[in-house]
Design an enzyme around this catalytic site. Structure first.
Site, short mmCIF file in Angstrom:
data_model
loop_
_atom_site.label_atom_id
_atom_site.label_comp_id
_atom_site.label_asym_id
_atom_site.label_seq_id
_atom_site.Cartn_x
_atom_site.Cartn_y
_atom_site.Cartn_z
CD GLU A 1 -2.71 -1.30 -0.10
OE1 GLU A 1 -2.99 -0.27 -0.75
OE2 GLU A 1 -3.05 -2.43 -0.48
CG HIS B 1 -0.77 10.27 -5.07
ND1 HIS B 1 -1.35 10.80 -3.93
CD2 HIS B 1 -1.21 11.06 -6.09
CE1 HIS B 1 -2.08 11.84 -4.25
NE2 HIS B 1 -2.02 12.02 -5.54
#
Length: 233
Positions: A102, A109
């Protein structure tokens, strides 16, 4: 209309469902196995995530606890990294691997990873397509004339957007797993034998995305066959 209820193309849907069930069973089995393998460092999923984020110079992402089992995800909209009950406070190798994965999305991003940006842009289109495709197709099947073909083809086009989203998701997930393994190896957070276990966990998780994409492609193929039949009528 009778043949639609006994359409042999239903087998494509069945195959897709079976593929997804096998992939889901596989990831649950592998995760359960390595959830019982405690990491030598004793680091929890939350601690591993925070350390990886800092190592990558990311200080504006919050690691939060969310309910559920394997519901872990990174939300780029509010920059939160949600870790589930079986990951957040667990010091297992599986938990550290999932948390690192994750974090891989958070790093994507942060650096502007193109496939992640494309997937984000496709979200509203895919949601719109998923919501309207089947109603249009079903209405089209019960109508006659040119309007029938128009509605079915429009439904197929909208469903294709959802399929495209699933396909774009694959490189995003594979890249996040590669980033996870690399950071766990270079940081010394896990031992070599634990890295092997993480690869198995993330590999099993990746299969669920492959299965989901394959299932969607099979459904799209079925819709195209049905649409082709209607055009020939």
């Amino acid at each position: 209309m009778f043949y639609y209820y006994f359409d042999p193309t239903y087998m494509l849907v069945v195959i897709g469902v079976v593929i997804c069930m096998i992939a889901s069973a596989r990831v649950n089995s592998v995760f359960s196995t390595y959830s019982r393998m405690r990491s030598h460092s004793g680091m929890t999923g939350k601690e591993a995530a925070e350390r990886i984020l800092r190592k990558n110079g990311i200080y504006d992402v919050r690691v939060i606890h969310i309910p559920g089992n394997l519901t872990d995800h990174y939300d780029p909209r509010n920059k939160t990294l949600g870790l589930s009950d079986t990951v957040y406070n667990s010091s297992s190798v599986a938990a550290v691997g999932v948390a690192a994965h994750e974090c891989g999305h958070a790093v994507q991003h942060s650096v502007g990873y193109a496939p992640l940006s494309i997937r984000g842009a496709l979200v509203p289109v895919a949601n719109f397509g998923s919501a309207l495709s089947w109603p249009l197709i079903i209405i089209g099947l019960f109508m006659g004339g040119q309007m029938s073909s128009l509605l079915i083809n429009l439904g197929i086009l909208l469903f294709s957007a959802a399929v495209l989203f699933q396909i774009v998701t694959l490189p995003v997930e594979f890249n996040a797993s590669r980033r996870a393994v690399r950071v766990l190896e270079t940081s010394g957070m896990l031992c070599p034998d634990e890295i092997g276990a993480v690869k198995k966990v993330l590999g099993a998780a990746a299969l669920t995305y492959v299965a989901s994409a394959a299932s969607m492609i099979l459904q799209l193929l079925r819709l195209m066959i049905i649409g082709g039949r209607r055009d020939d009528d």
